[in-house]
Motif scaffolding. Structure first.
Motif, PDB file in Angstrom:
ATOM      1  N   LEU A   1      33.110 -27.159  14.742  1.00  0.00           N
ATOM      2  CA  LEU A   1      32.828 -28.561  14.447  1.00  0.00           C
ATOM      3  C   LEU A   1      31.574 -28.751  13.598  1.00  0.00           C
ATOM      4  CD1 LEU A   1      33.694 -30.132  17.918  1.00  0.00           C
ATOM      5  CD2 LEU A   1      35.065 -30.188  15.817  1.00  0.00           C
ATOM      6  N   SER A   2      30.870 -27.655  13.290  1.00  0.00           N
ATOM      7  CA  SER A   2      29.700 -27.758  12.412  1.00  0.00           C
ATOM      8  C   SER A   2      30.144 -28.278  11.047  1.00  0.00           C
ATOM      9  CB  SER A   2      29.026 -26.392  12.250  1.00  0.00           C
ATOM     10  OG  SER A   2      28.526 -25.920  13.487  1.00  0.00           O
ATOM     11  N   PRO A   3      29.405 -29.223  10.470  1.00  0.00           N
ATOM     12  CA  PRO A   3      29.834 -29.818   9.189  1.00  0.00           C
ATOM     13  C   PRO A   3      30.072 -28.793   8.085  1.00  0.00           C
ATOM     14  CG  PRO A   3      28.013 -31.065  10.146  1.00  0.00           C
ATOM     15  CD  PRO A   3      28.171 -29.833  10.989  1.00  0.00           C
ATOM     16  N   GLU A   4      29.248 -27.742   8.066  1.00  0.00           N
ATOM     17  CA  GLU A   4      29.373 -26.753   6.999  1.00  0.00           C
ATOM     18  C   GLU A   4      30.714 -26.035   7.020  1.00  0.00           C
ATOM     19  OE1 GLU A   4      25.309 -27.788   7.822  1.00  0.00           O
ATOM     20  OE2 GLU A   4      26.865 -26.962   9.126  1.00  0.00           O
ATOM     21  N   VAL A   5      31.282 -25.843   8.207  1.00  0.00           N
ATOM     22  CA  VAL A   5      32.573 -25.161   8.317  1.00  0.00           C
ATOM     23  C   VAL A   5      33.670 -26.004   7.663  1.00  0.00           C
ATOM     24  CG1 VAL A   5      34.294 -24.231   9.919  1.00  0.00           C
ATOM     25  CG2 VAL A   5      31.862 -23.916  10.392  1.00  0.00           C
ATOM     26  N   GLY A   6      33.522 -27.323   7.754  1.00  0.00           N
ATOM     27  CA  GLY A   6      34.509 -28.196   7.126  1.00  0.00           C
ATOM     28  C   GLY A   6      34.273 -28.408   5.646  1.00  0.00           C
ATOM     29  N   ARG A   7      33.028 -28.230   5.187  1.00  0.00           N
ATOM     30  CA  ARG A   7      32.701 -28.530   3.799  1.00  0.00           C
ATOM     31  C   ARG A   7      32.999 -27.376   2.843  1.00  0.00           C
ATOM     32  NH1 ARG A   7      26.784 -30.993   5.199  1.00  0.00           N
ATOM     33  NH2 ARG A   7      27.493 -32.962   6.103  1.00  0.00           N
ATOM     34  N   VAL A   8      32.890 -26.159   3.332  1.00  0.00           N
ATOM     35  CA  VAL A   8      33.072 -25.002   2.450  1.00  0.00           C
ATOM     36  C   VAL A   8      34.526 -24.560   2.473  1.00  0.00           C
ATOM     37  CG1 VAL A   8      32.420 -22.614   2.007  1.00  0.00           C
ATOM     38  CG2 VAL A   8      30.686 -24.239   2.762  1.00  0.00           C
ATOM     39  N   ARG A   9      35.114 -24.477   1.305  1.00  0.00           N
ATOM     40  CA  ARG A   9      36.502 -24.028   1.179  1.00  0.00           C
ATOM     41  C   ARG A   9      36.525 -22.678   0.476  1.00  0.00           C
ATOM     42  NH1 ARG A   9      39.939 -24.002  -2.930  1.00  0.00           N
ATOM     43  NH2 ARG A   9      38.583 -25.354  -4.197  1.00  0.00           N
TER      44      ARG A   9
END
Length: 406
Positions: free
Chosen positions: A185-193
């Motif tokens: 749920l850390s934002p960085e996990v969702g932001r980096v593709r």
């Protein structure tokens, strides 16, 4: 140390480090908990060894495969699915009474579904910090992971022996789910593709730095595993002295990583670090006195986290961003196989010549690693005048909420 303070002030860095360490904390607990539980249920260390072997095989296979999947289906999706399957398999081992072959199947499933947190976070790091901060961040990461190996075995041993092996395994499930959810749920996990790799699986090993990182990681972790076996054999299968000596080994690594993390990485960086490890481990052969072993293992430990930092940095700097996760997966697989090889070699030598044989094995693994670093020094990238950021892909490689700091 001021450099590390500045690093931790970078938005999100402290949080993502804490989240990934928590998510990976079960890595230092699971093998020992399964060993204690299966031995308790079956009365056989041999049966426990079979289940552990199946788990390790699964982990070795899963590393590059699940890491590569993150480029196809996304980090969060792969991490979530593997997390749930892994937690369910460990819970099943804890709660079900089964014949050994079925425990082995569950162990294999648990290994195959080990969440690729390590590959994910080291793929994310270059997108969170400036190029100048990346190598110190890898060093800090390598140093702080020693906390897992200092605390986790103590916790699981205490719970497993004082409360029960079932609660010990369920504690692992709880930490796995809680820490995994925090990281996912850390934002960085969702932001980096991670872009989908167009090359066949395993092709990344054709890059000399990745192959060398995998080989050296195999030998370095093999040496560490042989030391662990030797310390346990020296101090009567894990007495108080064993825990203290192994903790000091990790403390040496932590201190080395924090002290040397700012030093630029040249072609000879790996050789210099492995020289420290080799000298320290070679000196352990002189005496099995607790004070002597403590001192020599602190010395050897000083080179371990810095060597791991070189492995992480050279891997990142030598591949395209789309290949970083798979590359780290192969490096992780090499380390897992090294751990098994080091333990097995040490075990045979302990049976043959006593506890000293384990330290001979550890020194030999480290010495071969040093030899590889010297003979193939031109295969190691010179990062003194460049950063450890991945090579650019030919198409957009990530989506971030704002400009990339790197």
């Amino acid at each position: 140390m001021s450099g590390y303070r500045d690093l931790l002030r970078t938005p999100g860095v402290g949080r993502i480090i804490a989240a990934q360490l928590t998510a990976r904390f079960p890595n230092g607990m699971t093998s020992l908990a399964i060993l204690l539980h299966i031995e308790h249920v079956t009365g056989s260390y041999g049966s426990a060894g079979l289940v552990l072997a199946a788990t390790s095989i699964g982990q070795a296979i899963s590393g590059p495969v699940t890491s590569r999947w993150m480029g196809r289906w996304g980090m969060r999706r792969v991490l979530t699915v593997t997390l749930l399957i892994c937690a369910a398999s460990i819970a099943a081992i804890a709660l079900l009474t089964l014949p050994v072959p079925l425990y082995m199947v569950l162990g294999l499933i648990g290994g195959l579904s080990t969440p690729p947190v390590q590959s994910a976070v080291r793929t994310i790091y270059p997108k969170m910090v400036t190029a100048r901060q990346l190598t110190p961040l890898f060093s800090l990461d390598a140093s702080l992971q020693e906390i897992i190996w200092i605390i986790a075995p103590v916790v699981v041993t205490f719970v497993g022996t004082q409360v029960g092996t079932v609660p010990a395994l369920l504690l692992i499930v709880a930490i796995l789910l809680g820490g995994g959810a925090w990281f996912i749920l850390s934002p960085e996990v969702g932001r980096v593709r991670i872009p989908r790799s167009r090359r066949g699986i395993g092709r990344v090993l054709g890059k000399p730095p990745v192959l060398l990182a995998t080989i050296v990681g195999f030998l370095l972790i093999g040496a560490c595993s042989a030391v662990e076996a030797g310390v346990v054999a020296t101090f009567d299968h894990g007495g108080l002295e064993a825990g203290i000596v192994l903790a000091l080994f990790s403390v040496g690594s932590l201190a080395g990583g924090l002290s040397f993390g700012h030093i630029p990485i040249g072609r000879w960086a790996m050789a210099r670090r492995l020289l420290i490890v080799t000298v320290g481990l070679s000196l352990t052969i002189v005496s099995l006195d607790v004070w002597w072993l403590s001192g020599t293992l602190i010395l050897a430990g000083i080179g371990i986290a810095p060597a791991l930092a070189v492995i992480f940095a050279m891997t990142s700097a030598s591949v395209k961003f789309s290949e970083t996760a798979e590359a780290y997966g192969w490096v992780g697989t090499g380390q897992l196989i090294g751990a098994a090889a080091g333990s097995a070699t040490a075990g045979f030598l302990i049976d043959g010549i006593g506890a000293t044989g384990a330290y001979v094995a550890a020194a030999a693994f480290a010495a071969v690693g040093l030899l590889v670093a010297v003979v193939f020094v031109r295969g190691f990238p010179d990062l003194r005048h460049r950063d450890a950021s991945p090579l650019p892909d030919t198409e957009p490689i990530s989506t971030l909420s704002g400009p990339s700091p790197s």
